[in-house]
Design a protein around this motif. Structure first.
Motif, PDB file in Angstrom:
ATOM      1  N   THR A  11      21.016  64.223  -0.479  1.00 45.57           N
ATOM      2  CA  THR A  11      22.026  64.458  -1.513  1.00 45.57           C
ATOM      3  C   THR A  11      21.483  64.070  -2.885  1.00 45.57           C
ATOM      4  O   THR A  11      21.668  64.786  -3.869  1.00 45.57           O
ATOM      5  CB  THR A  11      23.301  63.659  -1.208  1.00 45.57           C
ATOM      6  N   LYS A  12      20.805  62.922  -2.941  1.00 47.35           N
ATOM      7  CA  LYS A  12      20.175  62.480  -4.189  1.00 47.35           C
ATOM      8  C   LYS A  12      19.162  63.507  -4.687  1.00 47.35           C
ATOM      9  O   LYS A  12      19.129  63.845  -5.866  1.00 47.35           O
ATOM     10  CB  LYS A  12      19.446  61.160  -3.944  1.00 47.35           C
ATOM     11  N   LEU A  13      18.338  63.995  -3.757  1.00 49.16           N
ATOM     12  CA  LEU A  13      17.313  64.966  -4.123  1.00 49.16           C
ATOM     13  C   LEU A  13      17.939  66.269  -4.621  1.00 49.16           C
ATOM     14  O   LEU A  13      17.504  66.833  -5.626  1.00 49.16           O
ATOM     15  CB  LEU A  13      16.398  65.239  -2.931  1.00 49.16           C
ATOM     16  N   ALA A  14      18.967  66.739  -3.939  1.00 48.01           N
ATOM     17  CA  ALA A  14      19.630  67.979  -4.331  1.00 48.01           C
ATOM     18  C   ALA A  14      20.317  67.825  -5.686  1.00 48.01           C
ATOM     19  O   ALA A  14      20.272  68.738  -6.521  1.00 48.01           O
ATOM     20  CB  ALA A  14      20.636  68.396  -3.271  1.00 48.01           C
ATOM     21  N   LEU A  15      20.942  66.687  -5.914  1.00 47.18           N
ATOM     22  CA  LEU A  15      21.605  66.442  -7.190  1.00 47.18           C
ATOM     23  C   LEU A  15      20.595  66.428  -8.326  1.00 47.18           C
ATOM     24  O   LEU A  15      20.832  67.005  -9.395  1.00 47.18           O
ATOM     25  CB  LEU A  15      22.365  65.117  -7.133  1.00 47.18           C
ATOM     26  N   TYR A  16      19.463  65.787  -8.090  1.00 48.67           N
ATOM     27  CA  TYR A  16      18.413  65.761  -9.117  1.00 48.67           C
ATOM     28  C   TYR A  16      17.908  67.165  -9.411  1.00 48.67           C
ATOM     29  O   TYR A  16      17.732  67.535 -10.570  1.00 48.67           O
ATOM     30  CB  TYR A  16      17.250  64.862  -8.682  1.00 48.67           C
ATOM     31  N   GLU A  17      17.666  67.949  -8.362  1.00 44.78           N
ATOM     32  CA  GLU A  17      17.162  69.306  -8.552  1.00 44.78           C
ATOM     33  C   GLU A  17      18.132  70.154  -9.371  1.00 44.78           C
ATOM     34  O   GLU A  17      17.709  70.977 -10.169  1.00 44.78           O
ATOM     35  CB  GLU A  17      16.895  69.975  -7.211  1.00 44.78           C
ATOM     36  N   GLU A  18      19.424  69.931  -9.183  1.00 44.83           N
ATOM     37  CA  GLU A  18      20.429  70.720  -9.896  1.00 44.83           C
ATOM     38  C   GLU A  18      20.630  70.250 -11.340  1.00 44.83           C
ATOM     39  O   GLU A  18      20.983  71.052 -12.191  1.00 44.83           O
ATOM     40  CB  GLU A  18      21.770  70.685  -9.157  1.00 44.83           C
ATOM     41  N   THR A  19      20.435  68.972 -11.609  1.00 44.03           N
ATOM     42  CA  THR A  19      20.701  68.469 -12.953  1.00 44.03           C
ATOM     43  C   THR A  19      19.440  68.482 -13.819  1.00 44.03           C
ATOM     44  O   THR A  19      19.319  69.303 -14.719  1.00 44.03           O
ATOM     45  CB  THR A  19      21.292  67.051 -12.896  1.00 44.03           C
ATOM     46  N   TYR A  20      18.526  67.587 -13.558  1.00 51.45           N
ATOM     47  CA  TYR A  20      17.339  67.439 -14.391  1.00 51.45           C
ATOM     48  C   TYR A  20      16.129  68.192 -13.858  1.00 51.45           C
ATOM     49  O   TYR A  20      15.193  68.455 -14.613  1.00 51.45           O
ATOM     50  CB  TYR A  20      16.936  65.960 -14.498  1.00 51.45           C
ATOM     51  N   GLY A  21      16.126  68.501 -12.607  1.00 51.30           N
ATOM     52  CA  GLY A  21      14.926  68.968 -11.924  1.00 51.30           C
ATOM     53  C   GLY A  21      14.186  70.114 -12.575  1.00 51.30           C
ATOM     54  O   GLY A  21      12.989  70.025 -12.818  1.00 51.30           O
ATOM     55  N   LYS A  22      14.884  71.194 -12.863  1.00 50.62           N
ATOM     56  CA  LYS A  22      14.204  72.380 -13.390  1.00 50.62           C
ATOM     57  C   LYS A  22      13.479  72.086 -14.695  1.00 50.62           C
ATOM     58  O   LYS A  22      12.311  72.442 -14.872  1.00 50.62           O
ATOM     59  CB  LYS A  22      15.206  73.516 -13.584  1.00 50.62           C
ATOM     60  N   GLU A  23      14.167  71.414 -15.611  1.00 50.82           N
ATOM     61  CA  GLU A  23      13.546  71.102 -16.897  1.00 50.82           C
ATOM     62  C   GLU A  23      12.440  70.058 -16.737  1.00 50.82           C
ATOM     63  O   GLU A  23      11.375  70.180 -17.346  1.00 50.82           O
ATOM     64  CB  GLU A  23      14.598  70.593 -17.884  1.00 50.82           C
ATOM     65  N   ASP A  24      12.681  69.044 -15.908  1.00 52.57           N
ATOM     66  CA  ASP A  24      11.674  68.000 -15.712  1.00 52.57           C
ATOM     67  C   ASP A  24      10.387  68.546 -15.100  1.00 52.57           C
ATOM     68  O   ASP A  24       9.299  68.112 -15.466  1.00 52.57           O
ATOM     69  CB  ASP A  24      12.220  66.879 -14.826  1.00 52.57           C
ATOM     70  N   PHE A  25      10.513  69.472 -14.171  1.00 50.60           N
ATOM     71  CA  PHE A  25       9.312  70.048 -13.554  1.00 50.60           C
ATOM     72  C   PHE A  25       8.508  70.836 -14.585  1.00 50.60           C
ATOM     73  O   PHE A  25       7.279  70.794 -14.584  1.00 50.60           O
ATOM     74  CB  PHE A  25       9.670  70.926 -12.363  1.00 50.60           C
ATOM     75  N   LYS A  26       9.194  71.546 -15.481  1.00 53.99           N
ATOM     76  CA  LYS A  26       8.486  72.272 -16.543  1.00 53.99           C
ATOM     77  C   LYS A  26       7.790  71.302 -17.482  1.00 53.99           C
ATOM     78  O   LYS A  26       6.626  71.500 -17.855  1.00 53.99           O
ATOM     79  CB  LYS A  26       9.464  73.132 -17.348  1.00 53.99           C
ATOM     80  N   ILE A  27       8.515  70.271 -17.891  1.00 57.13           N
ATOM     81  CA  ILE A  27       7.960  69.294 -18.839  1.00 57.13           C
ATOM     82  C   ILE A  27       6.776  68.566 -18.232  1.00 57.13           C
ATOM     83  O   ILE A  27       5.733  68.406 -18.867  1.00 57.13           O
ATOM     84  CB  ILE A  27       9.044  68.288 -19.273  1.00 57.13           C
ATOM     85  N   SER A  28       6.910  68.119 -16.995  1.00 56.53           N
ATOM     86  CA  SER A  28       5.847  67.311 -16.397  1.00 56.53           C
ATOM     87  C   SER A  28       4.645  68.145 -15.975  1.00 56.53           C
ATOM     88  O   SER A  28       3.626  67.589 -15.595  1.00 56.53           O
ATOM     89  CB  SER A  28       6.380  66.506 -15.215  1.00 56.53           C
ATOM     90  N   SER A  29       4.754  69.472 -16.069  1.00 55.43           N
ATOM     91  CA  SER A  29       3.586  70.298 -15.766  1.00 55.43           C
ATOM     92  C   SER A  29       2.561  70.233 -16.902  1.00 55.43           C
ATOM     93  O   SER A  29       1.413  70.613 -16.725  1.00 55.43           O
ATOM     94  CB  SER A  29       4.000  71.752 -15.509  1.00 55.43           C
ATOM     95  N   TYR A  30       2.988  69.746 -18.073  1.00 54.96           N
ATOM     96  CA  TYR A  30       2.079  69.565 -19.209  1.00 54.96           C
ATOM     97  C   TYR A  30       1.584  68.123 -19.233  1.00 54.96           C
ATOM     98  O   TYR A  30       2.268  67.215 -18.770  1.00 54.96           O
ATOM     99  CB  TYR A  30       2.814  69.794 -20.545  1.00 54.96           C
ATOM    100  N   TYR A  31       0.417  67.930 -19.836  1.00 57.45           N
ATOM    101  CA  TYR A  31       0.009  66.582 -20.204  1.00 57.45           C
ATOM    102  C   TYR A  31       0.907  66.155 -21.355  1.00 57.45           C
ATOM    103  O   TYR A  31       1.380  66.982 -22.140  1.00 57.45           O
ATOM    104  CB  TYR A  31      -1.450  66.533 -20.649  1.00 57.45           C
ATOM    105  N   ARG A  32       1.158  64.856 -21.486  1.00 66.62           N
ATOM    106  CA  ARG A  32       2.082  64.392 -22.520  1.00 66.62           C
ATOM    107  C   ARG A  32       1.603  64.806 -23.915  1.00 66.62           C
ATOM    108  O   ARG A  32       2.381  65.258 -24.748  1.00 66.62           O
ATOM    109  CB  ARG A  32       2.253  62.885 -22.463  1.00 66.62           C
ATOM    110  N   LYS A  33       0.329  64.638 -24.173  1.00 65.53           N
ATOM    111  CA  LYS A  33      -0.201  64.973 -25.498  1.00 65.53           C
ATOM    112  C   LYS A  33      -0.044  66.469 -25.791  1.00 65.53           C
ATOM    113  O   LYS A  33       0.310  66.853 -26.905  1.00 65.53           O
ATOM    114  CB  LYS A  33      -1.663  64.568 -25.584  1.00 65.53           C
TER     115      LYS A  33
END
Length: 131
Positions: A11-33
């Motif tokens: 449930t925690k994993l599914a909730l994360y995927e629905e809320t922050y997941g999509k954007e976070d996966f895009k963001i974390s695919s880049y190096y921070r710099k």
């Protein structure tokens, strides 16, 4: 039989995927710099266009006064003020954008790490169940 810990974790994993997941996966695919630099470039371009539009609007509004008092000294003074204002606005805006997007990447990366940790825990539960 349903394992309550597995259900809570899924449930925690599914909730994360629905809320922050999509954007976070895009963001974390880049190096921070790289992520911060890309957005600072966007910020630079947008503040430049906005500043040029603002200066053009102000010059058009005061063109009558400028034309009546036109001299080389006045034109040079206006140009220097406009240039100094532009440099100041760009430095401040890009500095703020850099800070914001660095923090955004850090937070997204932290959430993705927690998500990956939870996935590993779920996988371990399934492996333990198979035995």
């Amino acid at each position: 039989m349903l394992d309550e810990r597995k259900v809570k974790l899924m449930t925690k994993l599914a909730l994360y995927e629905e809320t922050y997941g999509k954007e976070d996966f895009k963001i974390s695919s880049y190096y921070r710099k790289d992520y911060a630099s890309l957005h600072v470039i966007y910020a630079f371009l947008s503040v430049s266009v906005g500043y040029v539009c603002l200066v053009a609007l102000l010059l058009l509004a005061g063109v009558e006064d400028i034309m009546s008092n036109m001299s080389n000294g006045l034109i040079l003074f206006l140009f220097l003020i406009i240039l100094a204002g532009y440099v100041g606005v760009v430095i401040v805006y890009c500095g703020i954008a850099s800070h914001i997007y660095n923090e955004k990447h850090k937070k997204a990366r932290k959430r993705v790490k927690k998500y990956n940790h939870n996935l590993i825990q779920l996988l371990k539960m399934y492996e333990k169940e198979k035995r």
